[in-house]
Design a protein around this motif. Structure first.
Motif, PDB file in Angstrom:
ATOM      1  N   TYR A  41      -2.894 -98.859 -48.758  1.00  0.00           N
ATOM      2  CA  TYR A  41      -4.130 -99.024 -47.995  1.00  0.00           C
ATOM      3  C   TYR A  41      -3.950-100.005 -46.842  1.00  0.00           C
ATOM      4  O   TYR A  41      -4.630 -99.901 -45.830  1.00  0.00           O
ATOM      5  N   ILE A  42      -3.068-100.990 -47.020  1.00  0.00           N
ATOM      6  CA  ILE A  42      -2.926-102.053 -46.031  1.00  0.00           C
ATOM      7  C   ILE A  42      -1.728-101.811 -45.113  1.00  0.00           C
ATOM      8  O   ILE A  42      -1.808-102.048 -43.915  1.00  0.00           O
ATOM      9  N   ALA A  43      -0.621-101.335 -45.659  1.00  0.00           N
ATOM     10  CA  ALA A  43       0.571-101.057 -44.855  1.00  0.00           C
ATOM     11  C   ALA A  43       0.367 -99.729 -44.117  1.00  0.00           C
ATOM     12  O   ALA A  43       0.769 -98.663 -44.589  1.00  0.00           O
ATOM     13  N   VAL A  44      -0.262 -99.804 -42.963  1.00  0.00           N
ATOM     14  CA  VAL A  44      -0.716 -98.600 -42.261  1.00  0.00           C
ATOM     15  C   VAL A  44       0.455 -97.708 -41.850  1.00  0.00           C
ATOM     16  O   VAL A  44       0.391 -96.479 -41.978  1.00  0.00           O
ATOM     17  N   ALA A  45       1.549 -98.288 -41.377  1.00  0.00           N
ATOM     18  CA  ALA A  45       2.687 -97.482 -40.939  1.00  0.00           C
ATOM     19  C   ALA A  45       3.259 -96.670 -42.098  1.00  0.00           C
ATOM     20  O   ALA A  45       3.603 -95.493 -41.941  1.00  0.00           O
ATOM     21  N   GLU A  46       3.357 -97.292 -43.262  1.00  0.00           N
ATOM     22  CA  GLU A  46       3.853 -96.562 -44.435  1.00  0.00           C
ATOM     23  C   GLU A  46       2.897 -95.440 -44.806  1.00  0.00           C
ATOM     24  O   GLU A  46       3.317 -94.334 -45.146  1.00  0.00           O
ATOM     25  N   ARG A  47       1.607 -95.717 -44.773  1.00  0.00           N
ATOM     26  CA  ARG A  47       0.641 -94.681 -45.116  1.00  0.00           C
ATOM     27  C   ARG A  47       0.732 -93.498 -44.168  1.00  0.00           C
ATOM     28  O   ARG A  47       0.606 -92.339 -44.585  1.00  0.00           O
ATOM     29  N   LEU A  48       0.983 -93.764 -42.897  1.00  0.00           N
ATOM     30  CA  LEU A  48       1.057 -92.693 -41.922  1.00  0.00           C
ATOM     31  C   LEU A  48       2.318 -91.853 -42.059  1.00  0.00           C
ATOM     32  O   LEU A  48       2.280 -90.628 -41.906  1.00  0.00           O
ATOM     33  N   PHE A  49       3.450 -92.500 -42.347  1.00  0.00           N
ATOM     34  CA  PHE A  49       4.736 -91.790 -42.253  1.00  0.00           C
ATOM     35  C   PHE A  49       5.425 -91.569 -43.595  1.00  0.00           C
ATOM     36  O   PHE A  49       6.111 -90.554 -43.767  1.00  0.00           O
ATOM     37  N   VAL A  50       5.260 -92.468 -44.558  1.00  0.00           N
ATOM     38  CA  VAL A  50       5.898 -92.304 -45.878  1.00  0.00           C
ATOM     39  C   VAL A  50       4.905 -92.742 -46.952  1.00  0.00           C
ATOM     40  O   VAL A  50       5.124 -93.711 -47.680  1.00  0.00           O
ATOM     41  N   PRO A  51       3.788 -92.027 -47.088  1.00  0.00           N
ATOM     42  CA  PRO A  51       2.688 -92.510 -47.923  1.00  0.00           C
ATOM     43  C   PRO A  51       3.018 -92.669 -49.398  1.00  0.00           C
ATOM     44  O   PRO A  51       2.401 -93.489 -50.081  1.00  0.00           O
ATOM     45  N   PHE A  52       3.993 -91.927 -49.904  1.00  0.00           N
ATOM     46  CA  PHE A  52       4.276 -91.997 -51.334  1.00  0.00           C
ATOM     47  C   PHE A  52       5.681 -92.535 -51.640  1.00  0.00           C
ATOM     48  O   PHE A  52       6.191 -92.337 -52.737  1.00  0.00           O
ATOM     49  N   ARG A  53       6.270 -93.225 -50.669  1.00  0.00           N
ATOM     50  CA  ARG A  53       7.589 -93.814 -50.909  1.00  0.00           C
ATOM     51  C   ARG A  53       7.529 -94.865 -52.014  1.00  0.00           C
ATOM     52  O   ARG A  53       8.421 -94.922 -52.876  1.00  0.00           O
ATOM     53  N   ARG A  54       6.507 -95.694 -52.017  1.00  0.00           N
ATOM     54  CA  ARG A  54       6.394 -96.728 -53.052  1.00  0.00           C
ATOM     55  C   ARG A  54       6.224 -96.092 -54.432  1.00  0.00           C
ATOM     56  O   ARG A  54       6.819 -96.556 -55.411  1.00  0.00           O
ATOM     57  N   PHE A  55       5.410 -95.044 -54.497  1.00  0.00           N
ATOM     58  CA  PHE A  55       5.231 -94.333 -55.763  1.00  0.00           C
ATOM     59  C   PHE A  55       6.571 -93.786 -56.258  1.00  0.00           C
ATOM     60  O   PHE A  55       6.922 -93.936 -57.433  1.00  0.00           O
ATOM     61  N   GLU A  56       7.309 -93.152 -55.365  1.00  0.00           N
ATOM     62  CA  GLU A  56       8.559 -92.527 -55.786  1.00  0.00           C
ATOM     63  C   GLU A  56       9.596 -93.554 -56.214  1.00  0.00           C
ATOM     64  O   GLU A  56      10.369 -93.319 -57.148  1.00  0.00           O
ATOM     65  N   ARG A  57       9.627 -94.700 -55.559  1.00  0.00           N
ATOM     66  CA  ARG A  57      10.593 -95.722 -55.941  1.00  0.00           C
ATOM     67  C   ARG A  57      10.265 -96.342 -57.290  1.00  0.00           C
ATOM     68  O   ARG A  57      11.165 -96.684 -58.066  1.00  0.00           O
TER      69      ARG A  57
END
Length: 261
Positions: free
Chosen positions: A75-91
């Motif tokens: 919700y806060i890391a806007v660049a990640e949400r725009l380009f790699v929204p589920f990278r944190r989930f996958e890691r």
């Protein structure tokens, strides 16, 4: 008999800590064939929240299938949400786009109905692409004929009548129709923080939508809880359990007719 634990919307970072701990104990004592989590493991998609979710999941016995929800995109890391929204989930958790499990007389397919950015103001609402539906129906067609078939997604594909909030899933009705025609037995979801069951109005009427509640402090008229799903013979039993402060207690139960194999 086949038994599943169906949990959703735990929202680590805003979880009901006592309810979450007791749910883990319940799952570990329950001898479930599979534990299913239908999204929103975190509150804001923060790394520390994913770490807490991963640690809790690692303490559960038995196989698991976990699919993301809209809160699992940052919700806060806007660049990640725009380009790699589920990278944190996958890691931290595992594959985000699709998950599958076959064994013990059942076949389960998880599909991500959450998105990062969307061409509409409310990014919390769901989407399901035609390609996702085709992949899911192909998966079920390839499963053994006797398998009980379960689809898992975060957003209810068709709105719960009288529910406390909406999902407004783009492509949801077409997906529900296709799953009914493919003779999927259950479509498990979360998102609205309230348990429910009802049959899709397509096919033979024996494809059922089943929603689980939340284990967070964000209650919407129902205490924190989760579902226990049992399949025995021609019967499908769904029990919604809620946290009473010291133990889980029955809230609602449903008995659904399984289509003939």
């Amino acid at each position: 008999m086949i038994r599943f634990a169906h949990l959703s919307d735990i929202h680590f970072g805003g979880e009901n800590q006592a309810a979450v701990a007791a749910a883990g104990d319940y799952v570990n004592a329950g001898g479930f064939d599979l534990t299913i989590v239908s999204g929103d493991l975190t509150r804001f998609g923060e790394k520390v929240e994913f770490e807490a979710a991963a640690e809790w999941l690692s303490g559960l016995k038995g196989p698991q299938l976990v699919t993301p929800g809209n809160h699992d995109a940052p919700y806060i890391a806007v660049a990640e949400r725009l380009f790699v929204p589920f990278r944190r989930f996958e890691r931290a958790i595992g594959p985000a786009w699709a998950q599958s499990y076959v064994g013990g007389g059942f076949a389960v397919r998880g599909v991500n109905t959450a998105r990062g950015p969307q061409p509409r103001l409310n990014w919390s609402k769901g989407q399901i692409a035609a390609g996702q539906v085709r992949e899911a129906t192909r998966f079920f067609q390839q499963a053994p004929a006797e398998c009980f078939r379960i689809m898992v997604c975060h957003h209810p594909l068709i709105e719960m009548i009288g529910g406390p909030m909406t999902a407004k899933v783009w492509g949801g009705e077409a997906a529900a129709r296709a799953l009914a025609e493919a003779k999927v037995d259950l479509v498990l979801s979360g998102h609205i923080h309230a348990p429910f069951t009802w049959p899709y109005p397509f096919g033979d009427g024996k494809t059922y939508a089943v929603g689980a509640g939340t284990l967070s402090v964000r209650e919407r008229g129902v205490p924190p809880g989760f579902n226990v799903v049992e399949i025995e013979g021609a019967a499908i039993r769904v029990a919604a359990l809620v946290w009473g402060g010291s133990k889980y207690e029955p809230y609602r139960t449903w008995s659904l007719d399984r289509r003939p194999i």
